[in-house]
Design a protein around this motif. Structure first.
Motif, mmCIF file in Angstrom:
data_model
loop_
_atom_site.group_PDB
_atom_site.id
_atom_site.type_symbol
_atom_site.label_atom_id
_atom_site.label_comp_id
_atom_site.label_asym_id
_atom_site.label_seq_id
_atom_site.Cartn_x
_atom_site.Cartn_y
_atom_site.Cartn_z
ATOM 1 N N GLU A 100 6.244 -0.909 -6.346
ATOM 2 C CA GLU A 100 4.937 -1.011 -7.002
ATOM 3 C C GLU A 100 4.223 -2.301 -6.598
ATOM 4 O O GLU A 100 3.008 -2.306 -6.380
ATOM 5 C CB GLU A 100 5.108 -0.961 -8.527
ATOM 6 C CG GLU A 100 5.660 0.347 -9.057
ATOM 7 C CD GLU A 100 7.162 0.493 -8.925
ATOM 8 O OE1 GLU A 100 7.691 1.551 -9.312
ATOM 9 O OE2 GLU A 100 7.832 -0.455 -8.423
ATOM 10 N N ALA A 101 4.985 -3.389 -6.487
ATOM 11 C CA ALA A 101 4.397 -4.680 -6.109
ATOM 12 C C ALA A 101 3.859 -4.638 -4.685
ATOM 13 O O ALA A 101 2.766 -5.150 -4.403
ATOM 14 C CB ALA A 101 5.441 -5.782 -6.252
ATOM 15 N N TRP A 129 0.661 -2.602 -4.490
ATOM 16 C CA TRP A 129 -0.487 -3.321 -5.050
ATOM 17 C C TRP A 129 -0.950 -4.444 -4.124
ATOM 18 O O TRP A 129 -2.145 -4.578 -3.847
ATOM 19 C CB TRP A 129 -0.112 -3.895 -6.415
ATOM 20 C CG TRP A 129 -1.285 -4.444 -7.160
ATOM 21 C CD1 TRP A 129 -2.114 -3.769 -8.000
ATOM 22 C CD2 TRP A 129 -1.773 -5.793 -7.101
ATOM 23 N NE1 TRP A 129 -3.095 -4.610 -8.475
ATOM 24 C CE2 TRP A 129 -2.909 -5.855 -7.942
ATOM 25 C CE3 TRP A 129 -1.369 -6.942 -6.424
ATOM 26 C CZ2 TRP A 129 -3.637 -7.025 -8.121
ATOM 27 C CZ3 TRP A 129 -2.098 -8.115 -6.604
ATOM 28 C CH2 TRP A 129 -3.218 -8.149 -7.443
ATOM 29 N N ALA A 130 -0.006 -5.245 -3.629
ATOM 30 C CA ALA A 130 -0.356 -6.404 -2.800
ATOM 31 C C ALA A 130 -0.967 -5.995 -1.467
ATOM 32 O O ALA A 130 -1.769 -6.732 -0.885
ATOM 33 C CB ALA A 130 0.887 -7.264 -2.561
ATOM 34 N N ASP A 144 -3.227 -4.058 -0.820
ATOM 35 C CA ASP A 144 -4.679 -3.888 -0.870
ATOM 36 C C ASP A 144 -5.433 -5.123 -0.382
ATOM 37 O O ASP A 144 -6.567 -5.006 0.099
ATOM 38 C CB ASP A 144 -5.121 -3.552 -2.291
ATOM 39 C CG ASP A 144 -4.804 -2.118 -2.675
ATOM 40 O OD1 ASP A 144 -4.504 -1.314 -1.773
ATOM 41 O OD2 ASP A 144 -4.832 -1.801 -3.885
ATOM 42 N N TYR A 181 4.588 0.222 3.724
ATOM 43 C CA TYR A 181 3.739 -0.845 3.193
ATOM 44 C C TYR A 181 3.735 -2.085 4.085
ATOM 45 O O TYR A 181 2.923 -2.991 3.880
ATOM 46 C CB TYR A 181 4.219 -1.252 1.791
ATOM 47 C CG TYR A 181 4.239 -0.112 0.813
ATOM 48 C CD1 TYR A 181 3.054 0.453 0.348
ATOM 49 C CD2 TYR A 181 5.442 0.411 0.342
ATOM 50 C CE1 TYR A 181 3.067 1.513 -0.553
ATOM 51 C CE2 TYR A 181 5.466 1.459 -0.560
ATOM 52 C CZ TYR A 181 4.282 2.012 -0.995
ATOM 53 O OH TYR A 181 4.296 3.055 -1.878
ATOM 54 N N ARG A 228 3.812 -9.101 -9.513
ATOM 55 C CA ARG A 228 2.740 -8.085 -9.547
ATOM 56 C C ARG A 228 1.647 -8.462 -10.530
ATOM 57 O O ARG A 228 0.448 -8.322 -10.237
ATOM 58 C CB ARG A 228 3.368 -6.729 -9.924
ATOM 59 C CG ARG A 228 2.402 -5.666 -10.425
ATOM 60 C CD ARG A 228 1.430 -5.199 -9.365
ATOM 61 N NE ARG A 228 0.500 -4.224 -9.911
ATOM 62 C CZ ARG A 228 -0.613 -4.528 -10.573
ATOM 63 N NH1 ARG A 228 -0.953 -5.801 -10.761
ATOM 64 N NH2 ARG A 228 -1.409 -3.574 -11.021
ATOM 65 N N LYS A 229 2.024 -8.972 -11.697
ATOM 66 C CA LYS A 229 1.034 -9.199 -12.753
ATOM 67 C C LYS A 229 0.329 -10.545 -12.672
ATOM 68 O O LYS A 229 -0.811 -10.680 -13.123
ATOM 69 C CB LYS A 229 1.705 -9.054 -14.124
ATOM 70 C CG LYS A 229 2.138 -7.631 -14.439
ATOM 71 C CD LYS A 229 2.704 -7.535 -15.846
ATOM 72 C CE LYS A 229 3.049 -6.090 -16.202
ATOM 73 N NZ LYS A 229 3.603 -5.973 -17.573
#
Length: 271
Positions: free
Chosen positions: A143-144, A147-148, A150, A177, A242-243
């Motif tokens: 998930e990280a 997201w990163a 992008d 990724y 991630r957050k």
């Protein structure tokens, strides 16, 4: 690689939950077998795991770890023939890899370097034979990365065997990724970051993500940022990446107090 940010990510013990199983089941036991150290197996394996998993030397290159272990073995238990030759190669080679070791053996015919190569090849075979459940990413990694990606280019920067990295990341759908994979055959982590930085990224926009002092050192040597994945707190670390950490990098708010707080927590975790 065409974005303004670069995130370099270590593999074993950082993105992949592989470090403990590889050391406990392969690195240490195969050293015992190659050097005939069964008489002192229990204390030697305990020490191997301390050095390579739970202290500031966590994550050092396999050949550096081997040399340190054999030094202690020679001091405490039994002589190790050719130890100085191994030490010279570890200290002087520009590439701590099987290929570099093979080239040195071709020139010197060194007995101990041949043993080191046999050990390293056996480790690679043992790692490939590990159950798939022992070679998976930590919770939150996929998930990280998704997201990163992008806003940042992503690269694996690892001292592990290249094929093992490709197999492990590929098996779990992580390679899609990544923009680059730099492993043991590409040189030290510091050199890998140096080469990647030549693509034109601002140093304050390059982040090394790692779990070991060598990852932090490689980041410092290149003047780039560092985010730690804490041993035994990996899922928590990836959740924070991630957050908070990755958004701070994107927004130019990572360097400074936040990074220093993360580095201090990292050092304390390995004491």
């Amino acid at each position: 690689m065409d974005k303004k940010y670069l995130i370099c990510i270590d593999s074993d013990g950082c993105a992949m939950d592989t470090m403990n199983s590889k050391h406990i089941k392969c690195f240490g036991p195969y050293m015992i077998k190659e050097w005939g150290l069964e008489t002192w197996e229990t204390p030697i394996l305990k020490r191997w795991n301390e050095v390579n998993l739970y202290t500031m030397t966590r994550g050092i290159n396999r050949f550096q770890g081997l040399y340190r272990a054999l030094e202690e073995i020679a001091e405490r238990y039994t002589p190790v023939d050719g130890l100085e030759e191994l030490g010279r190669w570890v200290e002087n080679t520009t590439e701590l890899s099987n290929a570099s070791l093979e080239r040195e053996i071709a020139q010197t015919g060194s007995f101990i370097l041949k043993k080191a190569l046999r050990w390293s090849e056996a480790v690679n075979e043992g790692v490939r034979a590990l159950d798939a459940a022992e070679r998976r990413p930590f919770p939150g990694v996929k998930e990280a990365l998704a997201w990163a990606r992008d806003f940042a280019d992503l690269a694996v920067v690892s001292s592990a065997d290249r094929q093992a990295v490709l197999d492990e990341w590929g098996a779990h759908g992580l390679l899609v990724y990544m923009d680059d994979v730099m492993a043991q055959d590409a040189g030290s982590k510091a050199r890998c970051i140096q080469e990647l930085a030549k693509k034109g990224y601002d140093r304050d926009r390059i982040l090394m993500v790692g779990d070991a002092l060598g990852d932090y050192g490689a980041a410092r040597e290149n003047g780039v940022l560092f985010y730690p994945i804490l041993a035994r707190r990996e899922a928590e670390s990836w959740r924070e990446f991630r957050k908070e950490a990755a958004p701070r990098l994107r927004d130019g708010q990572y360097k400074g107090a936040y990074q220093e707080e993360k580095i201090e927590a990292f050092k304390e975790n390995l004491r």
